[in-house]
Write a protein that holds these residues in place. Structure first.
Motif, PDB file in Angstrom:
ATOM      1  N   SER A 165      -5.577   4.048   4.294  1.00 25.34           N
ATOM      2  CA  SER A 165      -4.478   5.017   4.424  1.00 25.34           C
ATOM      3  C   SER A 165      -3.274   4.429   5.144  1.00 25.34           C
ATOM      4  O   SER A 165      -2.194   5.028   5.151  1.00 25.34           O
ATOM      5  CB  SER A 165      -4.976   6.249   5.180  1.00 25.34           C
ATOM      6  N   PRO A 201       0.805  -1.232   0.000  1.00 24.92           N
ATOM      7  CA  PRO A 201       0.000   0.000   0.000  1.00 24.92           C
ATOM      8  C   PRO A 201       0.834   1.275   0.000  1.00 24.92           C
ATOM      9  O   PRO A 201       0.352   2.334  -0.407  1.00 24.92           O
ATOM     10  CB  PRO A 201      -0.825  -0.115   1.290  1.00 24.92           C
ATOM     11  N   ALA A 222       3.074   2.079  -1.919  1.00 29.86           N
ATOM     12  CA  ALA A 222       3.406   2.510  -3.280  1.00 29.86           C
ATOM     13  C   ALA A 222       2.447   3.575  -3.806  1.00 29.86           C
ATOM     14  O   ALA A 222       2.762   4.251  -4.788  1.00 29.86           O
ATOM     15  CB  ALA A 222       3.390   1.300  -4.219  1.00 29.86           C
ATOM     16  N   HIS A 223       1.334   3.733  -3.165  1.00 32.19           N
ATOM     17  CA  HIS A 223       0.307   4.650  -3.670  1.00 32.19           C
ATOM     18  C   HIS A 223       0.359   5.976  -2.916  1.00 32.19           C
ATOM     19  O   HIS A 223       0.150   6.007  -1.693  1.00 32.19           O
ATOM     20  CB  HIS A 223      -1.081   4.035  -3.519  1.00 32.19           C
ATOM     21  N   ARG A 280       4.043   8.741   4.560  1.00 35.78           N
ATOM     22  CA  ARG A 280       4.117   7.597   3.658  1.00 35.78           C
ATOM     23  C   ARG A 280       5.507   7.460   3.055  1.00 35.78           C
ATOM     24  O   ARG A 280       6.083   6.368   2.969  1.00 35.78           O
ATOM     25  CB  ARG A 280       3.073   7.725   2.547  1.00 35.78           C
ATOM     26  N   GLU A 322       1.254  12.211   3.244  1.00 33.26           N
ATOM     27  CA  GLU A 322       2.159  11.839   2.165  1.00 33.26           C
ATOM     28  C   GLU A 322       3.605  11.820   2.642  1.00 33.26           C
ATOM     29  O   GLU A 322       4.392  10.931   2.279  1.00 33.26           O
ATOM     30  CB  GLU A 322       1.988  12.796   0.989  1.00 33.26           C
ATOM     31  N   PRO A 341      -3.694  10.860  -2.116  1.00 38.50           N
ATOM     32  CA  PRO A 341      -4.305  11.835  -3.044  1.00 38.50           C
ATOM     33  C   PRO A 341      -4.552  13.172  -2.360  1.00 38.50           C
ATOM     34  O   PRO A 341      -4.967  13.241  -1.201  1.00 38.50           O
ATOM     35  CB  PRO A 341      -5.620  11.144  -3.433  1.00 38.50           C
TER      36      PRO A 341
END
Length: 685
Positions: free
Chosen positions: A657, A101, A103-104, A150, A147, A107
């Motif tokens: 998320s 997950p 890798a995404h 992440r 982000e 948004p």
């Protein structure tokens, strides 16, 4: 007056007739019920008889299958693949990095998603637009922060993958270099390397049935290019004493038909010959480097010498086989005894059942070079490779060394008991039944339940299950509050050593004990502590299940009183610090990728208070703590209820998320922890 009397008599008579009819109807009902009962008993007796006959037929079929396997030992073994050192080499292939997950990208919100709501006046519209803009900016900053987090986690995951890949490559290179070095020694005719190589070939063979011994003493004569070895053969009891089993209804018991002595002796002699030929086949087939011109092989059994009574090696077969003679044989079609004694001019005792010995032509000690022994008196015996009956004897000897009276049971009709023990200690002592499981995989809970049934059937004070492997949470949960004890492989080895006995799990030829769990992740600070507090005096066990949906990933992912941590160490039990009464350490980012929830449960401890329920479990909450145990927040959980002895407190659930949210539980179970874990796929009973 007479008419009235007649009417009274008629009425009375009618009442009597009704009673008679009712009585007759009741008698007919009773007779029919009795008839049906007798019919049911006849049917049940017939079914019972058929069941016992089928069981006797099944046992006879098992005996036939064992004999067929012994008769086909050589033919089956000839189909086994030859040993090759190249098969020991490990692949250096690295699994590509899979970010999952991570890798995404997170948004970013779009402005059109935050339109102004309402506003009939200019001032109200301006206010609504300002509020929409504020919501958009807040969402945008939150997405930017998520982000950034992440990307940090992605970088850490990639770094960890690189570190693990480098460590794997280093270990592969080290292992392959050791194999290459050993092979070079074999090519050069180094005696020690040659002996180790061919010992590994014998140990690694898949041709030997379960229970056959694998003990070898060997030396290599480099000048004669001859391998000289003593190899342990199976004992006489490898051939079933019984030939068939039949059920005798009149006595309601099974009767065994004994196998004729001459037939049993002939089959055992054939097994010995097949074993010797199979050893020769494995050695010559593994000689891909051409270092063996001949093999001198002596086959022995470990048993008391009939002449002296002392336990030792009694040689029952010997042969010196040259490669050029052996490779001409068509082993799958030979008569084993004739092949060994005539074609190869070997010797095989005529009465192996009486342990009549033969004299070996050449022993490893006669070679002069260093003699290497595997599985014999020169080192700890490998419990995995030990003969099953010898393993039972060892366990009985252990109980005797612990101060108890212990004997092994008969080899048939033992009722599921391998060792009978008597503990003379007052109060806590008494009759103990012992079952022995020489397993490599986890002992299933069914074996533990069977032992409990045996304890109840024979009226024993206690049951003990001893294994070379281990037990899952389902087994540990089942034995709580019952007169049962489980002894795993490592615990058995420790007990043997503490009482002056010998034993180990695994050997140098590649058979090792079950791998120890990986060490828990280092305390890098990337974890949380979950502390549980509650009111009341009820004693509880707080447990955690790492799940995918409503199913636990495996029994090892159930953290409870007998399994303090998951295999990867991402969840483990901690000693609580006040005001907490239970605590768990959880590294959420280290949980397995396939896990999407962490379920917290609490259950009454039946050993502390077997009559308690969760009525006294109130004012409970989970405290979310940082690594320094500073409180970050509190999660309220449901109170317990009367009649329930286990409760799902709640679960942390992974969101798309990557974050984890807590969902309140509340489902209770009157059947305790055993009933609860069954809902999550753990077999208990």
């Amino acid at each position: 007056m007479s008419r009235r009397s007649a009417g009274f008599v008629n009425t009375w008579a009618e009442v009597q007739r009704q009673r008679q009819r009712q009585y007759e109807a009741e008698q007919r009902r009773l007779r029919e019920a009795d008839r049906q009962a007798r019919a049911y008993q006849r049917h049940a007796a017939q079914e019972y008889k058929q069941y016992r006959q089928a069981e006797a037929a099944r046992r006879t079929a098992e005996l036939d299958a064992r004999v067929a396997a012994l008769q086909g030992l050589l033919a089956e073994g000839c189909g086994a693949p030859a040993f090759s050192a190249s098969a020991l080499l490990r692949s250096a292939e690295i699994t590509p990095f899979d970010p999952g997950p991570l890798a995404h990208p997170v948004p970013l919100p779009a402005p059109h998603q935050f339109q102004a709501q309402g506003g009939w006046t200019a001032a109200r519209r301006a206010q609504a637009q300002a509020e929409a803009q504020a919501r958009y900016e807040h969402a945008w900053h939150a997405a930017q922060a998520a982000e950034a987090q992440r990307q940090q986690r992605l970088a850490a995951a990639r770094q960890e993958h690189t570190r693990a890949a480098e460590a794997h490559l280093t270990e592969v290179r080290r292992h392959n270099a050791a194999i290459t070095e050993a092979v070079d020694g074999v090519r050069q005719g180094d005696p020690e390397s040659v002996v180790e190589y061919f010992s590994a070939a014998l140990y690694a063979s898949t041709a030997w049935p379960e229970g056959f011994p694998r003990q070898v003493t060997a030396a290599y004569d480099a000048a004669a290019r001859q391998l000289v070895l003593d190899w342990e053969l199976p004992g006489y009891d490898v051939v079933p004493e019984a030939k068939a089993v039949r059920y005798v209804p009149a006595q309601d018991q099974d009767k065994e038909t004994a196998r004729p002595v001459t037939q049993r002796r002939a089959l055992y002699r054939e097994v010995l010959a097949q074993s010797v030929l199979l050893v020769l086949r494995q050695l010559f087939a593994a000689d891909e480097y051409g270092v063996l011109d001949s093999v001198a092989l002596n086959g022995f059994v470990g048993a008391p010498d009939p002449a002296t009574g002392r336990h030792g090696q009694i040689f029952l077969a010997t042969v010196m086989a040259r490669r050029e003679d052996f490779t001409e044989l068509r082993l799958a079609r030979v008569d084993p005894v004739s092949c060994l004694t005539d074609a190869l001019r070997g010797q095989l005792t005529a009465r192996p059942d009486q342990l009549t010995p033969i004299r070996p032509a050449r022993r490893p000690r006669d070679v002069g070079d260093q003699v290497v022994t595997h599985g014999g008196a020169g080192e700890e015996p490998d419990l995995y490779a030990m003969d099953p009956l010898a393993f039972e004897d060892l366990v009985a000897e252990l109980f005797r060394a612990m101060g108890m009276e212990a004997v092994t049971t008969q080899r048939s009709n033992d009722g599921g008991v391998d060792v009978d023990a008597l503990d003379p200690a007052p109060i806590r002592g008494g009759k103990i039944v012992v079952q022995v499981k020489r397993y490599r995989n986890t002992v299933p809970p069914t074996a533990v339940r069977d032992l409990y049934g045996t304890v109840q059937d024979v009226g024993a004070n206690k049951g003990v299950l001893v294994t070379t492997s281990g037990f899952g949470p389902g087994s540990h949960t089942f034995v709580r509050g019952k007169p049962l004890e489980l002894i795993s492989g490592p615990e058995l080895v420790d007990l043997l050593h503490r009482h002056g006995l010998r034993g180990r799990l695994g050997d140098a030829a590649g058979r090792t004990a079950p791998a120890a769990p990986a060490p828990p992740p280092a305390d890098s600070g990337d974890h949380n502590v979950l502390g549980l507090t509650w009111s009341g005096t009820v004693a509880l066990d707080v447990c955690a299940l790492v799940c995918r949906g409503s199913r636990v990933l495996s029994e090892d992912h159930f953290v409870f009183f007998n399994n303090a941590r998951t295999p990867d160490g991402s969840v483990r039990a901690l000693t609580p610090a006040a005001p907490d009464r239970a605590a768990l350490r959880v590294a959420f980012d280290a949980l397995p990728d396939e896990a999407d929830r962490l379920v917290l449960v609490a259950a009454v401890d039946p050993e502390t208070d077997p009559h308690a329920d969760l009525a006294g479990f109130t004012d409970a909450c989970v405290r979310l703590l940082d690594p320094a145990r500073a409180e970050l927040g509190r999660l309220e959980v449901s109170d317990g209820r009367a009649g329930e002895t286990a409760l799902v407190l709640g679960s942390f659930r992974r969101r798309p998320s990557g974050d984890w949210d807590f969902v309140l539980g509340g489902k209770g179970y009157p059947g305790g922890l055993e009933q609860l874990v069954q809902d999550y796929g753990i077999e208990v009973e």
